[in-house]
Design a protein around this motif. Structure first.
Motif, PDB file in Angstrom:
ATOM      1  N   ALA A 170       3.632  17.335  15.112  1.00 22.02           N
ATOM      2  CA  ALA A 170       3.835  16.969  13.710  1.00 22.02           C
ATOM      3  C   ALA A 170       4.334  18.163  12.894  1.00 22.02           C
ATOM      4  O   ALA A 170       5.184  18.015  12.008  1.00 22.02           O
ATOM      5  N   GLY A 171       3.822  19.341  13.199  1.00 26.51           N
ATOM      6  CA  GLY A 171       4.249  20.535  12.482  1.00 26.51           C
ATOM      7  C   GLY A 171       5.598  21.063  12.904  1.00 26.51           C
ATOM      8  O   GLY A 171       6.189  21.900  12.203  1.00 26.51           O
ATOM      9  N   ASN A 172       6.109  20.598  14.039  1.00 24.06           N
ATOM     10  CA  ASN A 172       7.395  21.103  14.547  1.00 24.06           C
ATOM     11  C   ASN A 172       8.474  20.031  14.645  1.00 24.06           C
ATOM     12  O   ASN A 172       9.516  20.264  15.244  1.00 24.06           O
ATOM     13  N   ILE A 173       8.239  18.870  14.027  1.00 18.73           N
ATOM     14  CA  ILE A 173       9.171  17.760  14.177  1.00 18.73           C
ATOM     15  C   ILE A 173      10.511  18.032  13.500  1.00 18.73           C
ATOM     16  O   ILE A 173      11.527  17.434  13.862  1.00 18.73           O
ATOM     17  N   ASP A 174      10.546  18.968  12.551  1.00 18.71           N
ATOM     18  CA  ASP A 174      11.794  19.290  11.857  1.00 18.71           C
ATOM     19  C   ASP A 174      12.235  20.727  12.106  1.00 18.71           C
ATOM     20  O   ASP A 174      12.996  21.294  11.312  1.00 18.71           O
ATOM     21  N   THR A 175      11.779  21.335  13.207  1.00 18.42           N
ATOM     22  CA  THR A 175      12.151  22.707  13.530  1.00 18.42           C
ATOM     23  C   THR A 175      13.165  22.733  14.667  1.00 18.42           C
ATOM     24  O   THR A 175      13.341  21.736  15.372  1.00 18.42           O
ATOM     25  N   PRO A 176      13.843  23.853  14.885  1.00 16.88           N
ATOM     26  CA  PRO A 176      14.808  23.936  15.990  1.00 16.88           C
ATOM     27  C   PRO A 176      14.183  23.734  17.366  1.00 16.88           C
ATOM     28  O   PRO A 176      14.883  23.344  18.311  1.00 16.88           O
ATOM     29  N   ASP A 177      12.887  24.007  17.503  1.00 16.90           N
ATOM     30  CA  ASP A 177      12.207  23.844  18.795  1.00 16.90           C
ATOM     31  C   ASP A 177      11.601  22.454  18.965  1.00 16.90           C
ATOM     32  O   ASP A 177      10.721  22.251  19.811  1.00 16.90           O
ATOM     33  N   ARG A 178      12.062  21.516  18.185  1.00 16.65           N
ATOM     34  CA  ARG A 178      11.500  20.164  18.193  1.00 16.65           C
ATOM     35  C   ARG A 178      11.405  19.561  19.586  1.00 16.65           C
ATOM     36  O   ARG A 178      10.347  19.061  19.994  1.00 16.65           O
ATOM     37  N   ASP A 179      12.475  19.600  20.332  1.00 15.58           N
ATOM     38  CA  ASP A 179      12.511  18.897  21.618  1.00 15.58           C
ATOM     39  C   ASP A 179      11.519  19.477  22.626  1.00 15.58           C
ATOM     40  O   ASP A 179      10.918  18.734  23.411  1.00 15.58           O
ATOM     41  N   LEU A 180      11.329  20.773  22.599  1.00 14.91           N
ATOM     42  CA  LEU A 180      10.382  21.407  23.517  1.00 14.91           C
ATOM     43  C   LEU A 180       8.963  20.897  23.255  1.00 14.91           C
ATOM     44  O   LEU A 180       8.239  20.516  24.178  1.00 14.91           O
ATOM     45  N   ALA A 240       5.345   9.247  16.307  1.00 17.83           N
ATOM     46  CA  ALA A 240       4.573   8.104  15.809  1.00 17.83           C
ATOM     47  C   ALA A 240       3.798   7.434  16.933  1.00 17.83           C
ATOM     48  O   ALA A 240       2.603   7.118  16.780  1.00 17.83           O
ATOM     49  N   ILE A 241       4.434   7.217  18.066  1.00 16.97           N
ATOM     50  CA  ILE A 241       3.745   6.514  19.144  1.00 16.97           C
ATOM     51  C   ILE A 241       2.693   7.406  19.799  1.00 16.97           C
ATOM     52  O   ILE A 241       1.677   6.913  20.299  1.00 16.97           O
ATOM     53  N   CYS A 242       2.898   8.717  19.778  1.00 19.35           N
ATOM     54  CA  CYS A 242       1.865   9.638  20.279  1.00 19.35           C
ATOM     55  C   CYS A 242       0.636   9.602  19.364  1.00 19.35           C
ATOM     56  O   CYS A 242      -0.506   9.621  19.844  1.00 19.35           O
ATOM     57  N   ALA A 243       0.867   9.561  18.042  1.00 22.48           N
ATOM     58  CA  ALA A 243      -0.250   9.472  17.106  1.00 22.48           C
ATOM     59  C   ALA A 243      -0.962   8.132  17.238  1.00 22.48           C
ATOM     60  O   ALA A 243      -2.197   8.059  17.164  1.00 22.48           O
ATOM     61  N   GLU A 244      -0.203   7.062  17.440  1.00 23.75           N
ATOM     62  CA  GLU A 244      -0.816   5.751  17.671  1.00 23.75           C
ATOM     63  C   GLU A 244      -1.681   5.786  18.936  1.00 23.75           C
ATOM     64  O   GLU A 244      -2.786   5.236  18.961  1.00 23.75           O
ATOM     65  N   ASP A 256       2.459  13.094   7.752  1.00 25.06           N
ATOM     66  CA  ASP A 256       2.348  11.756   7.169  1.00 25.06           C
ATOM     67  C   ASP A 256       2.454  10.698   8.259  1.00 25.06           C
ATOM     68  O   ASP A 256       1.681   9.726   8.288  1.00 25.06           O
ATOM     69  N   LEU A 257       3.416  10.865   9.163  1.00 25.40           N
ATOM     70  CA  LEU A 257       3.566   9.919  10.268  1.00 25.40           C
ATOM     71  C   LEU A 257       2.326   9.909  11.148  1.00 25.40           C
ATOM     72  O   LEU A 257       1.823   8.841  11.519  1.00 25.40           O
ATOM     73  N   ALA A 258       1.845  11.095  11.500  1.00 15.78           N
ATOM     74  CA  ALA A 258       0.696  11.185  12.398  1.00 15.78           C
ATOM     75  C   ALA A 258      -0.540  10.531  11.783  1.00 15.78           C
ATOM     76  O   ALA A 258      -1.283   9.817  12.472  1.00 15.78           O
ATOM     77  N   LEU A 259      -0.755  10.735  10.488  1.00 12.07           N
ATOM     78  CA  LEU A 259      -1.916  10.161   9.812  1.00 12.07           C
ATOM     79  C   LEU A 259      -1.883   8.645   9.877  1.00 12.07           C
ATOM     80  O   LEU A 259      -2.866   7.991  10.261  1.00 12.07           O
ATOM     81  N   MET A 260      -0.760   8.053   9.508  1.00 13.33           N
ATOM     82  CA  MET A 260      -0.690   6.592   9.424  1.00 13.33           C
ATOM     83  C   MET A 260      -0.748   5.931  10.787  1.00 13.33           C
ATOM     84  O   MET A 260      -1.438   4.925  10.981  1.00 13.33           O
ATOM     85  N   PHE A 261      -0.039   6.466  11.747  1.00 13.35           N
ATOM     86  CA  PHE A 261       0.008   5.804  13.042  1.00 13.35           C
ATOM     87  C   PHE A 261      -1.282   5.983  13.829  1.00 13.35           C
ATOM     88  O   PHE A 261      -1.619   5.136  14.655  1.00 13.35           O
ATOM     89  N   MET A 268       0.813  -1.214   0.000  1.00 16.11           N
ATOM     90  CA  MET A 268       0.000   0.000   0.000  1.00 16.11           C
ATOM     91  C   MET A 268       0.847   1.264   0.000  1.00 16.11           C
ATOM     92  O   MET A 268       0.343   2.361  -0.248  1.00 16.11           O
ATOM     93  N   GLY A 269       2.134   1.130   0.294  1.00 12.72           N
ATOM     94  CA  GLY A 269       3.012   2.292   0.353  1.00 12.72           C
ATOM     95  C   GLY A 269       3.094   2.928   1.718  1.00 12.72           C
ATOM     96  O   GLY A 269       3.600   4.053   1.849  1.00 12.72           O
ATOM     97  N   VAL A 270       2.631   2.214   2.753  1.00  8.48           N
ATOM     98  CA  VAL A 270       2.642   2.777   4.101  1.00  8.48           C
ATOM     99  C   VAL A 270       4.074   3.020   4.570  1.00  8.48           C
ATOM    100  O   VAL A 270       4.386   4.061   5.159  1.00  8.48           O
ATOM    101  N   ILE A 271       4.972   2.070   4.306  1.00 10.30           N
ATOM    102  CA  ILE A 271       6.366   2.249   4.728  1.00 10.30           C
ATOM    103  C   ILE A 271       7.009   3.362   3.914  1.00 10.30           C
ATOM    104  O   ILE A 271       7.764   4.190   4.442  1.00 10.30           O
ATOM    105  N   GLY A 272       6.723   3.415   2.620  1.00 10.71           N
ATOM    106  CA  GLY A 272       7.287   4.469   1.775  1.00 10.71           C
ATOM    107  C   GLY A 272       6.839   5.858   2.186  1.00 10.71           C
ATOM    108  O   GLY A 272       7.562   6.840   1.986  1.00 10.71           O
ATOM    109  N   ALA A 273       5.644   5.956   2.777  1.00  7.29           N
ATOM    110  CA  ALA A 273       5.135   7.266   3.204  1.00  7.29           C
ATOM    111  C   ALA A 273       5.917   7.829   4.382  1.00  7.29           C
ATOM    112  O   ALA A 273       5.748   9.006   4.722  1.00  7.29           O
ATOM    113  N   LEU A 274       6.787   7.009   4.999  1.00 11.37           N
ATOM    114  CA  LEU A 274       7.595   7.496   6.112  1.00 11.37           C
ATOM    115  C   LEU A 274       8.805   8.302   5.647  1.00 11.37           C
ATOM    116  O   LEU A 274       9.451   8.972   6.458  1.00 11.37           O
TER     117      LEU A 274
END
Length: 370
Positions: A295-305, A237-241, A70-75, A50-56
């Motif tokens: 999900a919107g901040n996973i690739d930003t400098p404030d990610r960890d916060l 991912a685990i938070c979305a799950e 994408d991660l949040a939707l699938m999980f 289905m392309g679920v792994i590729g969507a990661l």
């Protein structure tokens, strides 16, 4: 920020929901939980097709997604059915580390669904600290010798290869000096056991085992940023799950309150239970907002916060949802035959992976005070 799904996202969500609804029956889930690997190989192949792994992963890594949404939707969809497939371990953690190290050859196998991975990083006493690595890797001629012990290596019994973190320099607790090695699973001594909520894990004892030089994944001594980035995405991912699990539990509980009768009427008409369900719904919506924000901040400098705030909230809300749902169901809520029993156990275990609510609260306070 636009939170609406794209046309491709809606198609993937609808297709994945139909696939999971058709394949994840209580019988198939119990059979998968009893398997040696801890998951159903046919369902895994279906997810890959289905392309679920590729969507990661993004396009430049052989995928077609890779964003936090994408991660949040699938999980979330996987959580709705209480899926036990090792997508976090093989796809998010293992695949993420392969992508960061430039191992496109192996990443292609992961996306195709033909390679299973496990990350052996946690150690006895590490207490969620990514930098607390005591396992050592010493240069030995043309290879490396690894010594130490790894604990709760999720998906190790079903993995083809295992990525092991070991210290090539520095002292325990130092982020610098950590390296990664990818080795065949059959070369290790695994002590497998089932996990609460589904899946399998192993303890691994490394007693001076030698591996060739090409086992090194990436640059020696510089693996910590790779580990931190992969675990951040795995935490999303685990938070979305968990969010999907909460929605499934809420639906089961609402249906039960509508059908279970006491004193000649459905118990859902009792005002005190209506108020309790309203509180549950409000908390789930708050958790949803936190997951969207992460999900919107996973690739930003404030990610960890944002990561610490979200995982803390998810752990707190998960506890409330599990307790309220079981109390309102009564004894049926803890039986193996009823879906709530599995969903509640899996949701409870979310808080014990990648840091519990209290640990993330401490990290959040530390970052805010800095």
């Amino acid at each position: 920020m636009n939170f609406d799904l794209s046309d491709e996202g809606r198609m993937l969500q609808d297709g994945l929901r139909r696939f999971l609804t058709d394949t994840y029956t209580p019988a198939t889930r119990r059979a998968a939980m009893g398997a040696t690997a801890g998951f159903d190989a046919e369902i895994w192949s279906g997810l890959a097709e289905m392309g679920v792994i590729g969507a990661l992963f993004p396009e430049d890594q052989g995928g077609f997604g890779g964003t936090g949404f994408d991660l949040a939707l699938m999980f979330e969809e996987l959580g709705r059915v209480g899926a036990i497939d090792p997508l976090i371990d093989t796809g998010v953690l293992g695949g993420g580390l392969l992508a960061a190290a430039g191992r496109d050859d192996l990443l292609e196998e992961v996306i195709g669904g033909t390679l299973q991975l496990a990350l052996a990083h946690t150690e006895p006493g590490s207490r969620y600290d990514l930098a607390r690595v005591a396992t050592t890797a010493t240069k030995d001629g043309d290879g490396w010798t690894l010594s130490g012990r790894k604990a709760v290596v999720v998906n190790a019994p079903g993995a083809d290869r295992i990525i092991i973190s070991a210290r090539t320099d520095g002292t325990t607790g130092d982020p610098d000096g950590i390296s990664l090695f990818i080795v065949p699973a059959e070369a290790l001594n695994l002590l497998p056991y089932p996990l609460v909520g589904g899946g399998m894990a192993s303890e691994i004892a490394l007693d001076g085992i030698k591996f060739p030089a090409d086992a090194l994944l990436g640059d020696a001594g510089h693996a910590y940023p790779m580990l931190a980035a992969a675990q951040a995405r795995a935490t999303l991912a685990i938070c979305a799950e968990a969010l999907g699990l909460m929605e499934a539990i809420r639906r089961l509980t609402t249906d039960y309150l509508r059908t279970r009768k006491q004193f000649g009427q459905p118990i859902g008409k009792f005002q005190v239970l209506q108020h309790r369900m309203a509180d549950v719904l409000i908390e789930i919506e708050q958790a949803r907002s936190a997951v969207i924000n992460l999900a919107g901040n996973i690739d930003t400098p404030d990610r960890d916060l944002h990561l610490h705030a979200t995982k803390n909230l998810i752990g707190t809300v998960a506890k409330l949802v599990v307790e309220e749902s079981i109390q309102m169901h009564g004894g049926i809520g803890v039986t193996e035959e009823y879906d709530l029993g599995h969903l509640a156990k899996r949701l409870t275990m979310v808080d014990h992976r990648f840091g519990d609510a209290l640990w993330h609260l401490e990290r959040f306070i530390t970052l805010r005070a800095a």
